[in-house]
Design an enzyme around this catalytic site. Sequence first.
Site, PDB file in Angstrom:
ATOM      1  N   GLU A   1       1.008  14.321  -2.214  1.00 15.91           N
ATOM      2  CA  GLU A   1       0.532  13.514  -1.384  1.00 15.91           C
ATOM      3  C   GLU A   1      -0.896  14.259  -0.803  1.00 15.91           C
ATOM      4  OE1 GLU A   1       1.113  11.540   3.194  1.00 15.91           O
ATOM      5  OE2 GLU A   1       2.595  12.659   2.480  1.00 15.91           O
TER       6      GLU A   1
ATOM      7  N   ASN B   1      -2.753   7.822   1.516  1.00 12.90           N
ATOM      8  CA  ASN B   1      -2.625   7.057   2.811  1.00 12.90           C
ATOM      9  C   ASN B   1      -3.781   6.096   2.660  1.00 12.90           C
ATOM     10  OD1 ASN B   1      -0.221   8.293   4.507  1.00 12.90           O
ATOM     11  ND2 ASN B   1      -1.254   9.942   3.751  1.00 12.90           N
TER      12      ASN B   1
ATOM     13  N   GLU C   1       0.068   4.475   0.153  1.00  9.55           N
ATOM     14  CA  GLU C   1       0.865   4.550   1.461  1.00  9.55           C
ATOM     15  C   GLU C   1       0.407   3.573   2.283  1.00  9.55           C
ATOM     16  OE1 GLU C   1       2.233   8.373   2.551  1.00  9.55           O
ATOM     17  OE2 GLU C   1       2.791   8.884   0.352  1.00  9.55           O
TER      18      GLU C   1
ATOM     19  N   ASP D   1       5.342   3.806   4.531  1.00 10.88           N
ATOM     20  CA  ASP D   1       5.189   5.040   4.928  1.00 10.88           C
ATOM     21  C   ASP D   1       6.072   4.720   6.448  1.00 10.88           C
ATOM     22  OD1 ASP D   1       4.834   7.587   5.508  1.00 10.88           O
ATOM     23  OD2 ASP D   1       2.802   7.397   5.748  1.00 10.88           O
TER      24      ASP D   1
ATOM     25  N   GLU E   1      10.658  12.334   4.463  1.00 12.30           N
ATOM     26  CA  GLU E   1       9.856  13.185   4.963  1.00 12.30           C
ATOM     27  C   GLU E   1      10.198  14.223   5.965  1.00 12.30           C
ATOM     28  OE1 GLU E   1       5.435  10.656   5.296  1.00 12.30           O
ATOM     29  OE2 GLU E   1       7.243   9.956   6.535  1.00 12.30           O
TER      30      GLU E   1
END
Length: 582
Positions: free
Chosen positions: A362, A421, A453, A483, A539
């Site tokens: 990520e 993201n 995301e 997310d 996460e």
Amino acid sequence: MLYTEINYTDKLDHIVSEAIDYLSASLQANTIFFSTTNGTVNTIRRVFNRRHKLLKEGEIRDYRHEFCQVVTKSEENPLVINDLSLHPLTKGHPVTRMVGTGSLMGVPIYTEDNEIVGSLCVLDLDPYHFAEEDVRLMKMLGFIINQSLMLEEALITDRLTGLYNRSYIFDHFPCYSTTHSRIAVLYLDFDYFKEINDIYGHAAGDKALQSISRCLTTYLPSHSTVARIGGDEFVVLLPQENTPLTQAYIRDIFDHIYRECHNEGMIIEGDKIFFTFSAGVSMYPEDGNVMEELLNKADMAMYGAKDKGKNRVEFYKEEILGTYTRNFLIKNELKQAVQKEQFHLMFQPLIELGTNRIIGAESLLRWTHPYLGVVSPFEFIPIAENAGLMRDIGSWVLEESFRLTGDWIKSRKDDFQLAVNISPQQFEDRQMAENIIALLHDYQIPPSQLNIEITEGMIIRREQQSLDLLRTLKQEGVQIALDDFGTGYSSLSYLASFPVDMIKIDKSLTMNLDAASNKKIIEAIIRLAESMDIVPLAEGIETQEQLAFLKENACLFGQGYYFDKPMLPEAFASKYLQGDIV
């Protein structure tokens, strides 16, 4: 807006005084006066007496028994009565009975909305023949006063909503503060107003502001003063009267407004839109004695409410000043951070929990400022969002992620996933999908190896546009991850309707497994994902116990400090691109 809500201004007072002076020099009548009324009482504002002192300034009388009512109710403008004892409107009037005989000429004074303000009158104890030029003069002066009043009203009124405007709040406060020992200044900002304008257009935005204005004037205490000071921002002056202005009392008012306005909502193009507000409060005299200071402090508190999630009320505290100053500095510096190359990316590995095999990374944004030092993304990203800067910053993140990882993806034989993201502001751009596809082509990255995301809130704000955008990306092969799942709206309808490939279980659930409810939520999310053929990723994994629980419940993927912290691209490449096992 009723004239009774408008203070008798110095400008209007000056114009009326000049009119009375002009009439007294032109006519020999005994008394010339200007009076105002609220429909119940009649107040003598300005008066000239020549021989007999018939009236005095400040005198208050019953409106029903005064000549002002005769003038304002008459269809004649001006009303001319040469002999009070003979005219049908005045021959039996209480004033006529008192003075015996006499004469009267008067013009009504009213607002632009035809609300009666009062009258300008000439009165004499003897019958008096008003010449044609006297009547013309009276009519002209009445017209001038009416136009002046309308101009004054326009200068203090917000034309769209009919509320007071910023000028009135500032001009009125000195008088307001002399008659009230304590005043709460509420600064209200309509959450997500920009989205209504962007989605439905400015006409719909205007309609929303008008609806909000009606709601505020309906449900706020009747002794409060409401103004729109610009855009979607409103100010309420709430004086202390019978109830002490405690924080609890003000919160109750805010909650009442929220319940009524939110439940009422409004229909725009067939969609029901619900209102929420962020509010900041400062107190007179504790937080300041002048409007500018009180408004600034209420504004700071309002931004504090937005930073804490919106749809809430916050009260000014001294600590806010330091935070506000820092936030202002951060906002200012963020505008130049991309050009000055102050941003950088770090990468955290994504792990297959059953094998400890790395499946991707990520991309995470970080900011190091020359004198602010390392600024946490939890601090600067909300500020950037509020300032409208995340579209440009997000575009930089996308391209920099592709630039840094393009060679990684080419060098590996497996399906290495890059997770990036997307900010809400990027998501509002109708060209976002095309821009991403173009960048993938430029950096020769297979679309199937990009994982975008997004959050549930972003989908809900623009449902149809979101669906179109995500479908375009899916058609190219891009993977979509939802997310922070489990903390927001978590609506099954969105999972069913939108092309989601992965659910990322929020770290607030993973890191707090001591709470039995969190375990149940995670178990339910994993089962839900399995039933919908969606991949779950947890996460925030930090302990062996958390990992064991997730593996036991068939969570396929995860990330967190248990495996590794985010690291610079060089360190990530050195550590992970040579092998697959963490």
